[in-house]
Design a protein around this motif. Structure first.
Motif, short mmCIF file in Angstrom:
data_model
loop_
_atom_site.label_atom_id
_atom_site.label_comp_id
_atom_site.label_asym_id
_atom_site.label_seq_id
_atom_site.Cartn_x
_atom_site.Cartn_y
_atom_site.Cartn_z
N GLU A 48 0.81 -1.22 0.00
CA GLU A 48 0.00 0.00 0.00
C GLU A 48 0.85 1.27 0.00
OE1 GLU A 48 -3.38 0.15 -0.43
OE2 GLU A 48 -3.01 -1.96 -0.84
N LEU A 49 2.03 1.23 0.61
CA LEU A 49 2.85 2.44 0.71
C LEU A 49 3.20 3.03 -0.65
CD1 LEU A 49 4.19 4.37 2.73
CD2 LEU A 49 6.24 2.95 2.60
N PRO A 50 3.68 2.25 -1.61
CA PRO A 50 4.02 2.85 -2.89
C PRO A 50 2.81 3.23 -3.76
CG PRO A 50 4.57 0.52 -2.89
CD PRO A 50 4.11 0.86 -1.51
N LYS A 51 1.61 2.82 -3.36
CA LYS A 51 0.43 3.18 -4.15
C LYS A 51 0.07 4.65 -4.00
CE LYS A 51 -1.78 -1.31 -4.34
NZ LYS A 51 -2.93 -2.11 -3.91
N GLY A 52 0.50 5.25 -2.93
CA GLY A 52 0.15 6.65 -2.74
C GLY A 52 0.98 7.32 -1.67
N ILE A 53 1.92 8.14 -2.09
CA ILE A 53 2.69 8.99 -1.18
C ILE A 53 2.70 10.37 -1.83
CG2 ILE A 53 4.91 9.48 -0.12
CD1 ILE A 53 5.56 6.53 -0.26
N VAL A 54 2.27 11.37 -1.09
CA VAL A 54 2.25 12.71 -1.64
C VAL A 54 3.22 13.61 -0.89
CG1 VAL A 54 -0.12 12.55 -2.51
CG2 VAL A 54 0.28 13.39 -0.20
N VAL A 55 3.78 14.58 -1.61
CA VAL A 55 4.65 15.58 -1.01
C VAL A 55 3.76 16.65 -0.40
CG1 VAL A 55 6.45 17.30 -1.43
CG2 VAL A 55 6.52 15.10 -2.63
N VAL A 56 3.92 16.87 0.90
CA VAL A 56 3.16 17.87 1.62
C VAL A 56 3.92 19.19 1.66
CG1 VAL A 56 2.13 18.44 3.86
CG2 VAL A 56 2.05 16.10 3.02
N LYS A 57 5.24 19.09 1.79
CA LYS A 57 6.08 20.28 1.92
C LYS A 57 7.46 19.96 1.36
CE LYS A 57 7.75 23.44 5.48
NZ LYS A 57 7.77 23.70 6.92
N LEU A 58 8.08 20.96 0.76
CA LEU A 58 9.40 20.78 0.16
C LEU A 58 10.22 22.03 0.42
CD1 LEU A 58 11.47 19.50 -1.92
CD2 LEU A 58 10.15 20.70 -3.66
N ALA A 59 11.44 21.86 0.86
CA ALA A 59 12.38 22.97 1.03
C ALA A 59 13.72 22.54 0.46
CB ALA A 59 12.53 23.33 2.51
N VAL A 60 14.31 23.38 -0.37
CA VAL A 60 15.60 23.09 -1.00
C VAL A 60 16.53 24.27 -0.76
CG1 VAL A 60 16.78 22.47 -3.13
CG2 VAL A 60 14.40 21.78 -2.80
N HIS A 61 17.74 23.97 -0.29
CA HIS A 61 18.74 25.00 -0.03
C HIS A 61 19.97 24.69 -0.88
CE1 HIS A 61 16.39 26.38 3.40
NE2 HIS A 61 16.18 25.09 3.65
N TYR A 62 20.37 25.66 -1.69
CA TYR A 62 21.50 25.47 -2.60
C TYR A 62 22.74 26.10 -1.99
CZ TYR A 62 17.84 24.16 -5.78
OH TYR A 62 16.79 23.52 -6.35
N ARG A 63 23.80 25.32 -1.91
CA ARG A 63 25.09 25.80 -1.41
C ARG A 63 26.04 26.08 -2.56
NH1 ARG A 63 26.49 22.08 3.78
NH2 ARG A 63 24.68 22.64 5.01
N SER A 64 25.95 25.25 -3.59
CA SER A 64 26.77 25.43 -4.79
C SER A 64 26.10 24.69 -5.93
CB SER A 64 28.20 24.92 -4.57
OG SER A 64 28.20 23.53 -4.34
N PRO A 65 26.41 25.07 -7.16
CA PRO A 65 25.77 24.41 -8.30
C PRO A 65 26.27 22.98 -8.49
CG PRO A 65 27.28 26.11 -9.06
CD PRO A 65 27.28 26.16 -7.57
N ILE A 66 25.41 22.15 -9.04
CA ILE A 66 25.81 20.82 -9.46
C ILE A 66 25.92 20.86 -10.98
CG2 ILE A 66 25.09 18.41 -9.68
CD1 ILE A 66 23.96 18.57 -6.90
N VAL A 67 27.10 20.54 -11.45
CA VAL A 67 27.38 20.56 -12.88
C VAL A 67 27.16 19.16 -13.44
CG1 VAL A 67 29.14 21.00 -14.63
CG2 VAL A 67 29.02 22.43 -12.58
#
Length: 139
Positions: A48-67
């Protein structure tokens, strides 16, 4: 403890500045967690777990670019919080495949199980909670 996932950014993930675009970084975070939350969960009998997981909140912090280059990036995923109806994953994204490679991005997602039949959030089962706790403790 962290779950380690190696992900290879694609040429199409790049923006005009030559590094991974923000929206594509979010997709790479998703790709990093899929093996645990979908593959390992199903192998553990949690269908049942992979049948439905939703993102409620997302935060991303960038320290340096990924090339984008011809190598994987290392994504370390840890369980930050486990509640009855949600869990929070923390991410440390390295610029290359090794633990010693610079941490370029940190992020967090709050995820919740979702019942697709009733179209409503649901609580994590005790087996799912145990799986999440064990999945990160054994990593």
């Amino acid at each position: 403890m962290s779950y380690i996932s190696l992900i290879r950014p694609r040429w199409s993930d790049m923006d005009v500045y030559g590094h991974v675009n923000h929206a594509n970084m979010v997709t790479l975070l998703e790709e990093a967690r899929i093996p645990l939350l979908f593959g390992d969960a199903v192998r553990a009998g949690l269908t049942e777990l992979p049948k439905g997981i939703v993102v409620v909140k997302l935060a991303v912090h960038y320290r340096s670019p990924i090339v984008v280059s011809d190598q994987d990036i290392r994504v370390e995923i840890s369980l930050k919080d486990l509640k009855h109806a949600s869990f929070t994953l923390g991410y440390r994204v390295h610029s290359g495949p090794a633990e010693a490679d610079k941490v370029a991005v940190t992020a967090e997602t709050v995820l919740a199980p979702f019942d697709t039949a009733s179209e409503r959030p649901r609580r994590l089962t005790e087996d799912e909670r145990a799986f999440l706790e064990k999945g990160f403790a054994d990593a």
